[in-house]
Design an enzyme around this catalytic site. Structure first.
Site, mmCIF file in Angstrom:
data_model
loop_
_atom_site.group_PDB
_atom_site.id
_atom_site.type_symbol
_atom_site.label_atom_id
_atom_site.label_comp_id
_atom_site.label_asym_id
_atom_site.label_seq_id
_atom_site.Cartn_x
_atom_site.Cartn_y
_atom_site.Cartn_z
ATOM 1 N NE ARG A 1 33.345 28.526 14.000
ATOM 2 C CZ ARG A 1 32.358 28.134 13.234
ATOM 3 N NH1 ARG A 1 31.099 28.339 13.581
ATOM 4 N NH2 ARG A 1 32.581 27.518 12.078
ATOM 5 C CD GLU B 1 32.384 32.248 8.331
ATOM 6 O OE1 GLU B 1 33.223 31.467 8.860
ATOM 7 O OE2 GLU B 1 31.501 32.827 8.960
ATOM 8 C CG HIS B 2 35.020 30.057 3.455
ATOM 9 N ND1 HIS B 2 35.286 28.724 3.295
ATOM 10 C CD2 HIS B 2 33.695 30.151 3.726
ATOM 11 C CE1 HIS B 2 34.164 28.024 3.455
ATOM 12 N NE2 HIS B 2 33.181 28.864 3.719
ATOM 13 C CG ASP C 1 39.964 29.117 8.900
ATOM 14 O OD1 ASP C 1 39.651 28.966 7.692
ATOM 15 O OD2 ASP C 1 39.521 28.383 9.816
ATOM 16 N N GLY D 1 26.114 19.529 12.502
ATOM 17 C CA GLY D 1 26.009 19.994 11.115
ATOM 18 C C GLY D 1 25.317 21.339 11.004
ATOM 19 N N GLY E 1 26.745 24.347 11.472
ATOM 20 C CA GLY E 1 27.644 25.470 11.201
ATOM 21 C C GLY E 1 28.165 26.159 12.452
ATOM 22 C CB SER F 1 32.522 24.585 15.623
ATOM 23 O OG SER F 1 32.989 25.386 14.610
ATOM 24 C CB SER F 2 28.745 19.803 16.276
ATOM 25 O OG SER F 2 28.771 19.500 14.903
ATOM 26 C CG ASP G 1 35.635 25.803 13.197
ATOM 27 O OD1 ASP G 1 35.544 27.032 13.015
ATOM 28 O OD2 ASP G 1 35.265 24.964 12.354
#
Ligand code: GLA
Length: 397
Positions: free
Chosen positions: A33, A39-40, A42, A134, A136, A138-139, A185
């Site tokens: 996603r 941001e920050h 949730d 890695g 950012g 959402s792997s 995510d």
């Protein structure tokens, strides 16, 4: 979705190569996603507004008659040593250690949490992914959600609704990977609808699909090339702690309930004050951004994105020089609506909202001005996770 098809074909070929030429019987995918704004927020019961990417993780596999599971990841070119089906953790155990390579914990954790009834069979599986690791985007959530769907197929059902699935995947990341992530995510990877961003109220888990398919508008993801590591005891978990201590000093259950006026006079440290200020203002910005997007007011939306970046950089301190550089390079042209870092921070990607007709020149300017080598991705709002066994069967015949 060419990326999905490519990942599926690669997974099928690898499965045959690894497991004696036999074909898998199940195929699933889950997307990464990009977060547009929020941001920050949730893990502070706030709002977030992500959309799913056409970048996906694919798992193909089947039941096995042997005693141990075999798991291969083409995404990291690694083979996990064979392991018995992970058991459901005993009650009261908050964090659980499992052996094996770190990437495999994301799979084993979800399997363990779905194995309460002991009904998960031994399996062979191959993972492929086109979600940058890695980066950012959402792997890890895409791997968890793909695993959840894979296990559901293996068991022939798991009785979990969409919210339950997302929460189970989040639990797995907390307990097995040690990242105390929020729910954004996993939620968007499970629930996204094509052509829509997903507004999530992280307090009551209500969601709203916001149309995002105007052909004149582009959401561009730019990878700094700098990798982040949201590890145990890392900066991410520290930010979370500061928010909780700030909320407790302000006498509220979460920063969602805090007001800007309360910041002074609540005995907050300077760090707590700045962290809380970011969260309180970001929650308000996300609600305003939702309204702007609904009204097709991209200028206001972009302005809120720019403010979000400044707040993440100065108050929340999760940006880095690479992200700042790319954001400034994008913002320089006043025709660009807005640009900001996206995801946890400390590396990874920026997200830029801009008119389609200036995409190429914007890329050129960012490429020329950036100190590293950026990778660009023009993203369309894509669907959430799904089962693609039918397509697998077509490829197998
Ligand atoms: C990471 C976490 C999310 C969210 C973002 C920051 O991506 O996994 O839950 O907290 O950082 O918004």
């Amino acid at each position: 979705m060419a990326d999905l098809e490519g990942c599926l074909q690669a997974a099928l070929a690898e499965f045959k190569a690894q497991f004696g030429g036999e074909s898998p019987s199940i195929a699933v995918y889950a997307p990464g996603r990009v977060n547009l704004i929020g941001e920050h927020t949730d893990y502070n019961d706030g709002f977030v507004l992500p959309m799913a990417l056409p970048l996906v993780t694919v798992i193909v596999g089947r039941r096995s008659s042997s005693k141990e599971c075999r798991l291969v990841s083409k995404a990291v070119n690694d083979l996990c040593p064979p392991f018995p089906v992970p058991a459901y953790p005993p009650p009261g155990l908050e964090e659980v250690n499992l052996d094996g390579p770190r990437w495999a914990l994301y799979v084993k954790g979800v399997v363990a949490l779905m194995n309460k009834d002991g009904g998960v069979p031994v399996f062979d599986a191959v993972i492929t992914s086109c979600v940058p690791l890695g980066g950012g985007v959402s792997s890890s959530a895409s791997l968890e959600v793909a695993t959840c769907l894979f296990v559901e197929q293996l068991k022939g059902g798991c009785g979990l609704g969409l919210v339950d699935k997302a929460m189970l995947c989040q639990q797995s990341e907390h307990r097995y990977a040690g990242n105390k992530c929020g729910i954004m995510d996993q939620f968007v990877s499970v629930m996204a609808q094509e052509g829509h961003a997903l507004l999530i109220d992280c307090r009551d888990h209500a969601t709203e699909n916001i149309p995002l398919s105007d052909p004149s508008l582009v959401v561009m993801v730019t990878d700094t090339g700098k990798r982040h590591e949201l590890s145990v005891g890392g900066e991410y978990n520290k930010r979370r702690e500061s928010c909780y201590s700030a909320a407790s000093k302000m006498g509220v259950a979460s920063l969602r309930l805090a007001k800007l006026e309360q910041l002074e006079g609540s005995g907050l440290t300077d760090v707590e004050l700045r962290r809380a200020r970011h969260v309180i203002t970001e929650i308000a910005r996300t609600q305003d951004a939702r309204d702007a997007l609904k009204n097709g007011d991209y200028k206001t939306f972009g302005h809120l994105m720019n403010q979000s970046h400044a707040s993440l950089r100065d108050d929340y301190e999760v940006s880095c020089s690479e992200l700042d550089e790319l954001v400034v390079l994008a913002q320089t042209d006043s025709r660009v609506y807005g640009s900001r870092m996206t995801g946890g921070g400390f590396g990874g990607c920026t997200v830029t909202l801009l008119p389609r007709d200036i995409v190429e020149e914007t890329k050129e300017r960012m490429k020329a001005g950036y100190s590293g080598t950026p990778t660009f991705f023009v993203a369309s709002a894509s669907p959430g996770a799904g089962v693609i066994t039918q397509r697998l069967n077509e490829l197998c015949t």
